[in-house]
Design a protein around this motif. Structure first.
Motif, PDB file in Angstrom:
ATOM      1  N   THR A  42       0.854  -1.191   0.000  1.00 50.29           N
ATOM      2  CA  THR A  42       0.000   0.000   0.000  1.00 50.29           C
ATOM      3  C   THR A  42       0.885   1.235   0.000  1.00 50.29           C
ATOM      4  O   THR A  42       2.093   1.143   0.214  1.00 50.29           O
ATOM      5  N   ALA A  43       0.267   2.375  -0.185  1.00 48.94           N
ATOM      6  CA  ALA A  43       0.999   3.629  -0.026  1.00 48.94           C
ATOM      7  C   ALA A  43       1.390   3.761   1.438  1.00 48.94           C
ATOM      8  O   ALA A  43       0.667   3.304   2.334  1.00 48.94           O
ATOM      9  N   VAL A  44       2.546   4.357   1.684  1.00 49.67           N
ATOM     10  CA  VAL A  44       3.033   4.524   3.049  1.00 49.67           C
ATOM     11  C   VAL A  44       3.594   5.928   3.235  1.00 49.67           C
ATOM     12  O   VAL A  44       4.010   6.582   2.278  1.00 49.67           O
ATOM     13  N   SER A  45       3.599   6.357   4.479  1.00 52.73           N
ATOM     14  CA  SER A  45       4.205   7.628   4.866  1.00 52.73           C
ATOM     15  C   SER A  45       5.047   7.376   6.101  1.00 52.73           C
ATOM     16  O   SER A  45       4.621   6.660   7.015  1.00 52.73           O
ATOM     17  N   PHE A  46       6.257   7.975   6.119  1.00 49.74           N
ATOM     18  CA  PHE A  46       7.146   7.756   7.256  1.00 49.74           C
ATOM     19  C   PHE A  46       8.243   8.809   7.271  1.00 49.74           C
ATOM     20  O   PHE A  46       8.503   9.485   6.281  1.00 49.74           O
ATOM     21  N   THR A  47       8.850   8.938   8.420  1.00 49.86           N
ATOM     22  CA  THR A  47      10.015   9.784   8.636  1.00 49.86           C
ATOM     23  C   THR A  47      11.132   8.868   9.121  1.00 49.86           C
ATOM     24  O   THR A  47      10.893   7.685   9.374  1.00 49.86           O
ATOM     25  N   PRO A  48      12.349   9.379   9.277  1.00 44.39           N
ATOM     26  CA  PRO A  48      13.412   8.502   9.750  1.00 44.39           C
ATOM     27  C   PRO A  48      13.105   7.839  11.098  1.00 44.39           C
ATOM     28  O   PRO A  48      13.489   6.698  11.333  1.00 44.39           O
ATOM     29  N   GLU A  49      12.417   8.544  11.967  1.00 41.52           N
ATOM     30  CA  GLU A  49      12.041   7.972  13.258  1.00 41.52           C
ATOM     31  C   GLU A  49      10.524   8.019  13.386  1.00 41.52           C
ATOM     32  O   GLU A  49       9.890   8.943  12.922  1.00 41.52           O
ATOM     33  N   GLY A  50       9.957   7.007  14.004  1.00 44.83           N
ATOM     34  CA  GLY A  50       8.523   6.993  14.212  1.00 44.83           C
ATOM     35  C   GLY A  50       7.844   5.906  13.416  1.00 44.83           C
ATOM     36  O   GLY A  50       8.487   5.103  12.741  1.00 44.83           O
ATOM     37  N   PRO A  51       6.523   5.888  13.471  1.00 40.81           N
ATOM     38  CA  PRO A  51       5.768   4.814  12.831  1.00 40.81           C
ATOM     39  C   PRO A  51       5.740   4.939  11.306  1.00 40.81           C
ATOM     40  O   PRO A  51       5.907   6.024  10.753  1.00 40.81           O
ATOM     41  N   ILE A  52       5.505   3.814  10.670  1.00 39.03           N
ATOM     42  CA  ILE A  52       5.258   3.766   9.223  1.00 39.03           C
ATOM     43  C   ILE A  52       3.748   3.651   9.079  1.00 39.03           C
ATOM     44  O   ILE A  52       3.137   2.712   9.596  1.00 39.03           O
ATOM     45  N   ARG A  53       3.152   4.613   8.383  1.00 40.98           N
ATOM     46  CA  ARG A  53       1.691   4.645   8.254  1.00 40.98           C
ATOM     47  C   ARG A  53       1.279   4.134   6.886  1.00 40.98           C
ATOM     48  O   ARG A  53       1.729   4.651   5.870  1.00 40.98           O
ATOM     49  N   SER A  54       0.405   3.145   6.867  1.00 45.47           N
ATOM     50  CA  SER A  54      -0.206   2.708   5.610  1.00 45.47           C
ATOM     51  C   SER A  54      -1.317   3.689   5.274  1.00 45.47           C
ATOM     52  O   SER A  54      -2.069   4.105   6.156  1.00 45.47           O
ATOM     53  N   LEU A  55      -1.399   4.059   4.013  1.00 46.34           N
ATOM     54  CA  LEU A  55      -2.402   5.011   3.561  1.00 46.34           C
ATOM     55  C   LEU A  55      -3.243   4.381   2.459  1.00 46.34           C
ATOM     56  O   LEU A  55      -2.731   3.617   1.657  1.00 46.34           O
ATOM     57  N   GLU A  56      -4.499   4.743   2.416  1.00 47.78           N
ATOM     58  CA  GLU A  56      -5.390   4.222   1.388  1.00 47.78           C
ATOM     59  C   GLU A  56      -5.392   5.164   0.192  1.00 47.78           C
ATOM     60  O   GLU A  56      -6.393   5.803  -0.108  1.00 47.78           O
ATOM     61  N   LEU A  57      -4.256   5.235  -0.480  1.00 47.99           N
ATOM     62  CA  LEU A  57      -4.110   6.044  -1.690  1.00 47.99           C
ATOM     63  C   LEU A  57      -3.833   5.105  -2.848  1.00 47.99           C
ATOM     64  O   LEU A  57      -3.029   4.187  -2.725  1.00 47.99           O
ATOM     65  N   VAL A  58      -4.485   5.350  -3.961  1.00 42.44           N
ATOM     66  CA  VAL A  58      -4.284   4.518  -5.135  1.00 42.44           C
ATOM     67  C   VAL A  58      -3.457   5.242  -6.188  1.00 42.44           C
ATOM     68  O   VAL A  58      -2.660   4.638  -6.890  1.00 42.44           O
ATOM     69  N   SER A  59      -3.642   6.560  -6.270  1.00 42.95           N
ATOM     70  CA  SER A  59      -2.937   7.337  -7.287  1.00 42.95           C
ATOM     71  C   SER A  59      -2.573   8.705  -6.712  1.00 42.95           C
ATOM     72  O   SER A  59      -3.112   9.111  -5.671  1.00 42.95           O
ATOM     73  N   PRO A  60      -1.696   9.440  -7.373  1.00 42.81           N
ATOM     74  CA  PRO A  60      -1.358  10.786  -6.906  1.00 42.81           C
ATOM     75  C   PRO A  60      -2.574  11.708  -6.814  1.00 42.81           C
ATOM     76  O   PRO A  60      -2.576  12.634  -6.012  1.00 42.81           O
ATOM     77  N   ALA A  61      -3.604  11.451  -7.601  1.00 43.81           N
ATOM     78  CA  ALA A  61      -4.823  12.277  -7.547  1.00 43.81           C
ATOM     79  C   ALA A  61      -5.516  12.177  -6.189  1.00 43.81           C
ATOM     80  O   ALA A  61      -6.309  13.050  -5.829  1.00 43.81           O
ATOM     81  N   ASP A  62      -5.216  11.133  -5.415  1.00 46.10           N
ATOM     82  CA  ASP A  62      -5.810  10.961  -4.088  1.00 46.10           C
ATOM     83  C   ASP A  62      -5.133  11.821  -3.020  1.00 46.10           C
ATOM     84  O   ASP A  62      -5.620  11.921  -1.902  1.00 46.10           O
ATOM     85  N   ILE A  63      -4.017  12.432  -3.348  1.00 45.92           N
ATOM     86  CA  ILE A  63      -3.278  13.261  -2.392  1.00 45.92           C
ATOM     87  C   ILE A  63      -3.874  14.664  -2.410  1.00 45.92           C
ATOM     88  O   ILE A  63      -3.985  15.280  -3.458  1.00 45.92           O
TER      89      ILE A  63
END
Length: 148
Positions: A31-52
């Protein structure tokens, strides 16, 4: 493709990627993910860049939605960033590079947070470099092809 032989277990590192997956700290995500060097890795329900959208980016950075006085621009104090806000947000748009509309990125750019869009493979490599330089970076990566 293997990106890095050794990784620091204390930092989130992109360790591999393929056409339909990302591997962070040797854990595979489809799935799409968002993260920084420290902290949790978040799964995101994004399918395409248009969802951002702008609200998603503001939330990932930690900005609160506040209603500002329309005359606030007259104040000398610039808006403040939350503690630990990233210097740059890297957005991997899948196998094709896709620019985001200015309305999506303008709020973060106005606060001095850089936003770079690129293919997910390029964003993964760039994230690892910036993270190893101890930069405050946030990655939002979509796996695979953004087109259905």
């Amino acid at each position: 493709m293997q990106l890095q032989k050794d990784s620091n277990p204390a930092l989130n590192t992109v360790t591999a990627y393929g056409d339909d997956y990302l591997e962070i700290n040797r854990v595979r995500f489809r799935t799409a993910v968002s993260f920084t060097p420290e902290g949790p890795i978040r799964s995101l329900e994004l399918v395409s860049p248009a969802d951002i959208d702008a609200a998603l980016l503001r939330g990932l950075v930690g900005l609160q939605d506040t209603h500002r006085d329309p005359l606030a621009f007259l104040d000398d104090a610039p808006p403040t960033l939350p503690p630990g806000a990233p210097e740059v947000v890297l957005i991997g748009t899948g196998s094709r590079h896709t620019f985001l509309p200015p309305a999506v990125t303008s709020a973060l750019l106005a606060l001095g947070i850089g936003i770079e869009t690129m293919t997910t493979q390029a964003a993964a490599r760039t994230y690892n470099i910036l993270m190893s330089e101890e930069r405050r970076v946030l990655a939002l990566l979509l796996p695979g092809d953004p087109e259905p």
